[in-house]
Design a protein around this motif. Structure first.
Motif: not given
Length: 198
Positions: A102-108, A162-170, A172-176
């Protein structure tokens, strides 16, 4: 770990000697490692370096399973998610679909796969390798990764993380920020659960 002393013909084998022998065998049993494949041969064990597809691809564009933000359609709805991939665990090969975000779920958020596994066991003693696994489940949390649940005798069941990484949402945009690239192979050596990205 010392081996028990040799017995003469007719001497009883005590439980403590038998258990000491099993523990010594487990301590000397090789385990696969990151980028290393354990090969069983008639004369014993050897290691073989496993080359990843990312290393072999040169300058080609490489798709990274479990490591890209993608858009995809579910019916007529366009969604954003993290690309899925393949998980090898025991006798199972799982083809994991993308995780919708969800791109509205701002956070890390930490993102991982949780896989129920069953280790090989014989006569109540855990052996190297996995017998089977249950379907991996996507998980995410704003906290840290959870701990693995190591297989224990006699059931041999556990939970691999299995750790895949960190999702950042800010905005309305996501990066992984991925931990690694590639499909996942999970393995077990008594006392450890490991995974490789291949």
């Amino acid at each position: 770990m010392r081996l028990p002393s040799k017995k003469r013909s007719g001497h009883p084998i005590l439980a403590k000697d038998w258990n000491q022998l099993i523990e010594a065998i487990e301590a000397r049993t090789p385990c696969p490692g990151i980028g290393l494949e354990l090969v069983f041969m008639a004369s014993g064990f050897t290691y073989r370096v496993r080359r990843s597809s990312a290393l072999e691809s040169g300058n080609q564009t490489v798709t990274c399973p479990f490591g890209e933000i993608i858009t995809f359609k579910e019916g007529e709805t366009l969604k954003t998610g993290i690309r899925g991939g393949v998980v090898y665990a025991g006798d199972k090969v799982w083809d994991i679909e993308a995780k919708t975000i969800s791109l509205s779920a701002t956070g890390s958020y930490k993102v991982w796969l949780e896989i129920g596994v069953t280790a090989h066991a014989e006569d109540g003693v855990l052996l190297p390798g996995l017998k089977t696994s249950s379907e991996p489940v996507w998980k995410q949390s704003s906290a840290q990764y959870p701990s693995q649940t190591l297989p224990t005798a006699p059931a041999g069941t556990g939970i691999a993380i299995v750790a895949l990484g960190t999702l950042n949402i800010e905005d309305g945009k996501a990066s992984f920020s991925r931990a690694a690239c590639g499909s996942v192979r999970i393995d077990h050596c008594p006392g450890t659960l490991t995974h490789q990205r291949i």
